[in-house]
Motif scaffolding. Structure first.
Motif, PDB file in Angstrom:
ATOM      1  N   LYS B  47      87.495   7.214 -13.588  1.00  0.00           N
ATOM      2  CA  LYS B  47      86.720   5.991 -13.359  1.00  0.00           C
ATOM      3  C   LYS B  47      85.705   6.188 -12.237  1.00  0.00           C
ATOM      4  O   LYS B  47      84.504   5.931 -12.397  1.00  0.00           O
ATOM      5  CB  LYS B  47      87.656   4.831 -12.980  1.00  0.00           C
ATOM      6  CG  LYS B  47      88.785   4.612 -13.964  1.00  0.00           C
ATOM      7  CD  LYS B  47      89.694   3.470 -13.551  1.00  0.00           C
ATOM      8  CE  LYS B  47      90.485   3.691 -12.275  1.00  0.00           C
ATOM      9  NZ  LYS B  47      91.582   4.634 -12.377  1.00  0.00           N
ATOM     10  N   SER B  48      86.198   6.660 -11.088  1.00  0.00           N
ATOM     11  CA  SER B  48      85.300   6.800  -9.936  1.00  0.00           C
ATOM     12  C   SER B  48      84.170   7.768 -10.213  1.00  0.00           C
ATOM     13  O   SER B  48      83.003   7.470  -9.947  1.00  0.00           O
ATOM     14  CB  SER B  48      86.079   7.277  -8.711  1.00  0.00           C
ATOM     15  OG  SER B  48      87.068   6.351  -8.364  1.00  0.00           O
ATOM     16  N   ILE B  49      84.512   8.932 -10.757  1.00  0.00           N
ATOM     17  CA  ILE B  49      83.455   9.928 -10.933  1.00  0.00           C
ATOM     18  C   ILE B  49      82.424   9.483 -11.959  1.00  0.00           C
ATOM     19  O   ILE B  49      81.243   9.809 -11.845  1.00  0.00           O
ATOM     20  CB  ILE B  49      84.017  11.329 -11.254  1.00  0.00           C
ATOM     21  CG1 ILE B  49      84.917  11.296 -12.477  1.00  0.00           C
ATOM     22  CG2 ILE B  49      84.751  11.912 -10.071  1.00  0.00           C
ATOM     23  CD1 ILE B  49      85.343  12.685 -12.931  1.00  0.00           C
ATOM     24  N   PHE B  96      83.249   1.416  -1.809  1.00  0.00           N
ATOM     25  CA  PHE B  96      84.181   2.502  -2.101  1.00  0.00           C
ATOM     26  C   PHE B  96      85.632   2.051  -2.045  1.00  0.00           C
ATOM     27  O   PHE B  96      85.972   1.008  -1.502  1.00  0.00           O
ATOM     28  CB  PHE B  96      83.945   3.667  -1.145  1.00  0.00           C
ATOM     29  CG  PHE B  96      82.675   4.398  -1.426  1.00  0.00           C
ATOM     30  CD1 PHE B  96      82.634   5.380  -2.396  1.00  0.00           C
ATOM     31  CD2 PHE B  96      81.524   4.081  -0.742  1.00  0.00           C
ATOM     32  CE1 PHE B  96      81.456   6.033  -2.671  1.00  0.00           C
ATOM     33  CE2 PHE B  96      80.340   4.738  -1.010  1.00  0.00           C
ATOM     34  CZ  PHE B  96      80.307   5.718  -1.976  1.00  0.00           C
ATOM     35  N   GLN B  97      86.449   2.935  -2.626  1.00  0.00           N
ATOM     36  CA  GLN B  97      87.856   2.653  -2.822  1.00  0.00           C
ATOM     37  C   GLN B  97      88.622   2.480  -1.511  1.00  0.00           C
ATOM     38  O   GLN B  97      89.479   1.628  -1.398  1.00  0.00           O
ATOM     39  CB  GLN B  97      88.434   3.843  -3.607  1.00  0.00           C
ATOM     40  CG  GLN B  97      89.672   3.578  -4.366  1.00  0.00           C
ATOM     41  CD  GLN B  97      89.913   4.679  -5.404  1.00  0.00           C
ATOM     42  OE1 GLN B  97      89.060   5.513  -5.682  1.00  0.00           O
ATOM     43  NE2 GLN B  97      91.087   4.677  -5.978  1.00  0.00           N
ATOM     44  N   GLU B  98      88.299   3.292  -0.511  1.00  0.00           N
ATOM     45  CA  GLU B  98      89.081   3.303   0.724  1.00  0.00           C
ATOM     46  C   GLU B  98      88.279   2.748   1.885  1.00  0.00           C
ATOM     47  O   GLU B  98      87.536   3.470   2.529  1.00  0.00           O
ATOM     48  CB  GLU B  98      89.479   4.754   1.055  1.00  0.00           C
ATOM     49  CG  GLU B  98      90.567   5.315   0.180  1.00  0.00           C
ATOM     50  CD  GLU B  98      91.910   4.671   0.483  1.00  0.00           C
ATOM     51  OE1 GLU B  98      92.089   4.176   1.621  1.00  0.00           O
ATOM     52  OE2 GLU B  98      92.761   4.636  -0.414  1.00  0.00           O
ATOM     53  N   ALA B 178      81.796  -1.509  -7.753  1.00  0.00           N
ATOM     54  CA  ALA B 178      82.932  -1.840  -6.902  1.00  0.00           C
ATOM     55  C   ALA B 178      84.108  -0.986  -7.340  1.00  0.00           C
ATOM     56  O   ALA B 178      84.708  -1.214  -8.378  1.00  0.00           O
ATOM     57  CB  ALA B 178      83.267  -3.318  -7.016  1.00  0.00           C
ATOM     58  N   ASP B 179      84.404   0.051  -6.563  1.00  0.00           N
ATOM     59  CA  ASP B 179      85.437   1.004  -6.944  1.00  0.00           C
ATOM     60  C   ASP B 179      86.775   0.571  -6.343  1.00  0.00           C
ATOM     61  O   ASP B 179      87.049   0.815  -5.189  1.00  0.00           O
ATOM     62  CB  ASP B 179      85.053   2.403  -6.459  1.00  0.00           C
ATOM     63  CG  ASP B 179      85.969   3.467  -7.028  1.00  0.00           C
ATOM     64  OD1 ASP B 179      86.941   3.097  -7.717  1.00  0.00           O
ATOM     65  OD2 ASP B 179      85.714   4.659  -6.782  1.00  0.00           O
ATOM     66  N   GLU B 180      87.575  -0.065  -7.146  1.00  0.00           N
ATOM     67  CA  GLU B 180      88.859  -0.594  -6.707  1.00  0.00           C
ATOM     68  C   GLU B 180      88.739  -1.261  -5.331  1.00  0.00           C
ATOM     69  O   GLU B 180      89.371  -0.846  -4.374  1.00  0.00           O
ATOM     70  CB  GLU B 180      89.910   0.526  -6.659  1.00  0.00           C
ATOM     71  CG  GLU B 180      89.899   1.349  -7.939  1.00  0.00           C
ATOM     72  CD  GLU B 180      91.247   1.989  -8.238  1.00  0.00           C
ATOM     73  OE1 GLU B 180      92.251   1.531  -7.709  1.00  0.00           O
ATOM     74  OE2 GLU B 180      91.255   2.946  -9.020  1.00  0.00           O
ATOM     75  N   PRO B 181      87.928  -2.299  -5.246  1.00  0.00           N
ATOM     76  CA  PRO B 181      87.633  -2.867  -3.927  1.00  0.00           C
ATOM     77  C   PRO B 181      88.835  -3.531  -3.275  1.00  0.00           C
ATOM     78  O   PRO B 181      88.814  -3.804  -2.089  1.00  0.00           O
ATOM     79  CB  PRO B 181      86.550  -3.908  -4.232  1.00  0.00           C
ATOM     80  CG  PRO B 181      86.754  -4.269  -5.650  1.00  0.00           C
ATOM     81  CD  PRO B 181      87.264  -3.038  -6.327  1.00  0.00           C
TER      82      PRO B 181
END
Ligand SMILES: Nc1ncnc2c1ncn2[C@@H]1O[C@H](COP(=O)(O)OP(=O)(O)OP(=O)(O)O)[C@@H](O)[C@H]1O
Ligand SMILES: [Mg+2]
Lengths: 313, 325
Positions: B47-49, B96-98, B178-181
């Motif tokens: 998903k992210s990439i 980003f996710q983190e 929005a990557d796993e916000p």
């Protein structure tokens, strides 16, 4: 505040111990300042007079008490060998040495930092291995050997300066700079190797961090990401090493001053010791201790400024 | 509705010590204006990439290929560097996710937002600062004057994620990724952040690519959903269709594993089997190792992505629950 108090008390303790130890060492090592000054053919009356004057007839504790009492008032006494106030002697020489160290430090930084950035940027095996070999070699080269090499190459072959001569900057700025430049380079080369070795690794570590990707996602160009984001983070692990490098540069200059016949602290110290000129050596020990303490303090403060996560305590 | 983004046959591989690893295979998707597209799938499915590849943010060992990557009519694959720098942050921004590690620990959080403004807009430092504080308020941060000068270690995860959102939204991008916000946040804050993003989508007409591994969250947020498994798009449909008529066994499994307090089920459903590594991708259907319905055909042949009803795509030989089946 508490930080300052604690720092101050440790500074005072350090200085006290350092001076006591030099006093004791001077008592133990063989050699006699009077013989060094008057020669072996001096007559008894003269010797006795000088002995009284230097208080060598008093016990160690009394002498130390007198000395420290004066030192606290800012009077480090008179050099036996030069018959001049120790403070004056040190100040003049210190100017020379600190200039030499400063030039060496500037060279180290302006070459070391960009070189680290460039070599870190090309993260391929060849450059990685090449860099580590060169930095290993650079770190292993002793300054004095580089000094001799440079004296030969730039002094005798290329005739850029006259070995054995020294022109103070006050007399002729360009000439003076020239006479400090080559010794500074000799000091700087091993230090550049140290900087590249650590800073390159630190930069490469940081480059893979998430916040760097965020910086790119904002639309920053790679040099902006490097300067505004990566470099500062990469400097954190390098600051301590920088402090050591500065201390080392000052130390390295003691030896280099001999090779290039520069009238700095290093040569004064060697003269002082070989003449058993204890007021002079005692004064210089304090000076050097103060410098080391100052560098430590500077490293602490730099940490504080660069890394908000560190609180001085 | 206008198409903002049109990606065709996106593939991503990584050069690694174990050789070339294919991480994303022939993924196609469109993003419409004002839409929220969900990308869902278990950890590691790409998903992210997939999202990062749009603005070229993948690490240097990634090899990206595609037949088309149109943004606003512009082909993202062939734009020059300057244009790319302009698009990043201004047209396409990422959360980003983190949140903990995605901000620079040595820079004041306010400055990190201001940096974005100064990069893309002609404004004085003072204006940028004001705008930053205004935006920080808007994303629900309080005491922004003081917060502006804080560092990441002084803020909680929820606050940092709000800072990230403020930073991503500040230039009013056309697309927000929005990557796993909310994955790193606790539940109450999760709901607030989701609400905030929906609100920004309405007010600013920002299209969102919303990445999550939680179909429950996707359900609340998205207009369309793409389900990914091991780098493949296995199902794609409007959210309502996908929820009512999941056609891929994997999607069905995901739906089963959404906790539902009303039904009062005591045990949570989990899809049997384990997620495969990239190096273990089966020859046939990527999901065949965990699928109850898998046949010999599934294990040897890769099903094509087929349209089983309007705008409902599935990559399965035996789609579930479909009028024609
Ligand atoms: N630099 C890399 N080198 C090799 N493989 C990588 C690299 N970056 C990512 N991958 C692999 O690509 C796959 C997809 O990664 P991605 O980050 O897109 O997963 P994801 O779906 O976002 O998962 P998560 O929910 O955990 O964030 C993973 O299997 C990962 O191991
Ligand atoms: Mg991810």
């Amino acid at each position: 505040m508490r930080y300052l108090l604690r720092k101050m008390s440790s500074v005072i303790m350090t200085l006290f111990l350092v001076t006591v130890i030099t006093f004791i060492v001077f008592e133990i090592i063989p050699g006699d300042p009077i013989a060094a000054k008057l020669g072996i053919e001096a007559d008894k009356v003269q010797i006795e007079a000088l002995r009284k004057e230097l208080q060598l007839d008093q016990p160690l504790i009394v002498r130390y008490k007198d000395w420290i009492g004066n030192a606290l008032k800012g009077d480090l006494g008179i050099s036996i060998r030069f018959d001049e106030p120790v403070i004056n002697l040190i100040q003049i020489r210190m100017m020379v040495t600190s200039r030499l160290a400063l030039i060496a430090l500037v060279i180290t930084i302006i070459i070391g930092v960009p070189l680290s950035i460039i070599t870190a940027k090309y993260d391929n095996k060849g450059i990685g291995i090449g860099t580590s070999i060169f930095s290993q070699i650079g770190m292993a080269l002793p300054s004095f050997w580089l000094g001799i090499l440079m004296t030969y190459l730039f002094g005798l072959v290329l005739k850029q300066f006259i070995p054995g001569r020294y022109v103070p900057m006050e007399q002729n700025f360009v000439q003076g700079l020239n006479y400090l430049l080559y010794p500074a380079i000799a000091i700087a080369i091993p230090k550049i190797a140290v900087v590249v070795r650590y800073l390159r690794n630190a930069i490469m570590d940081q480059t893979n961090q998430d916040y760097v990707r965020t910086a790119y996602s904002k639309g920053l160009r790679s040099h902006q990401v490097m300067v505004r984001h990566i470099l500062r983070n990469a400097l954190i692990p390098v600051i301590t090493i920088m402090g050591m490098i500065i201390a080392d540069i000052l130390g390295g200059s003691l030896i280099i001053e001999q090779v290039f016949t520069i009238p700095g602290i290093g040569r004064l110290l060697i003269m002082g010791i070989s003449n058993r000129d204890f007021p002079l050596v005692q004064g210089m020990v304090i000076y050097i201790a103060l410098i080391v303490i100052a560098i430590n303090l500077l490293v602490d403060i730099m940490y504080h400024f660069i890394d908000p996560r560190i609180k001085l305590n | 509705m206008n198409q903002l983004l049109d990606v065709k046959d996106l593939s991503i591989a990584f050069e690694t010590n174990e050789g070339l690893l294919k991480a994303v295979s022939n993924v196609s998707f469109q993003l419409h204006e004002n839409a929220i597209l969900g990308i869902v799938g278990e950890s590691g499915c790409g998903k992210s990439i997939t999202a990062m590849s749009l603005i070229n943010l993948l690490p240097s060992n990634a090899i990206v290929s595609s037949n088309q990557m149109l943004f606003n009519g512009m082909d993202l694959r062939s734009i020059d560097k300057n244009k790319l720098y302009e698009i990043r942050g201004k047209d396409i921004a990422i959360i980003f996710q983190e949140p903990m590690t995605s901000l620079n620990p040595l820079m004041k959080v306010g400055q990190q937002i201001t940096e974005m403004i100064r990069l893309h807009e002609n404004s004085t430092l003072k204006e940028a600062k004001q705008k930053t504080q205004w935006m920080m308020k808007k994303v629900g941060l309080s005491n922004v004057k003081k917060l502006y000068h804080s560092y990441t270690h002084e803020l909680s995860g929820g606050m940092l994620q709000r800072v990230m959102i403020a930073m991503a939204m500040i230039c009013q991008p056309k697309i927000l990724i929005a990557d796993e916000p909310t994955t790193a946040l606790d539940v109450t804050i999760q709901a607030q952040i989701l609400e905030l993003m929906k609100q920004l989508n309405k007010e600013n007409h920002t299209s969102i690519i919303f990445i999550s591994h939680d179909l429950g969250v996707i359900k609340e947020m998205c207009t369309e959903v793409m389900v990914m498994y091991l780098g493949y798009c296995v199902e794609k449909a409007d959210t309502s269709v996908l929820l009512k008529h999941p056609a891929h066994p994997y999607t069905y499994g995901l739906l089963q594993s959404i906790p539902n307090p009303k039904k009062g089920k005591s045990r949570l459903y989990a899809i049997p089997g384990r997620i495969l590594k990239l190096s273990e991708r089966p020859k046939g259907c990527p999901f065949c190792t965990r699928c109850k319905r898998a046949t010999e055909k599934c294990r040897t042949q890769l099903p094509e992505l087929q349209e089983i009803s309007t705008n409902h795509f599935v990559r399965c030989f035996y789609p579930l629950d479909h009028p024609q089946n």
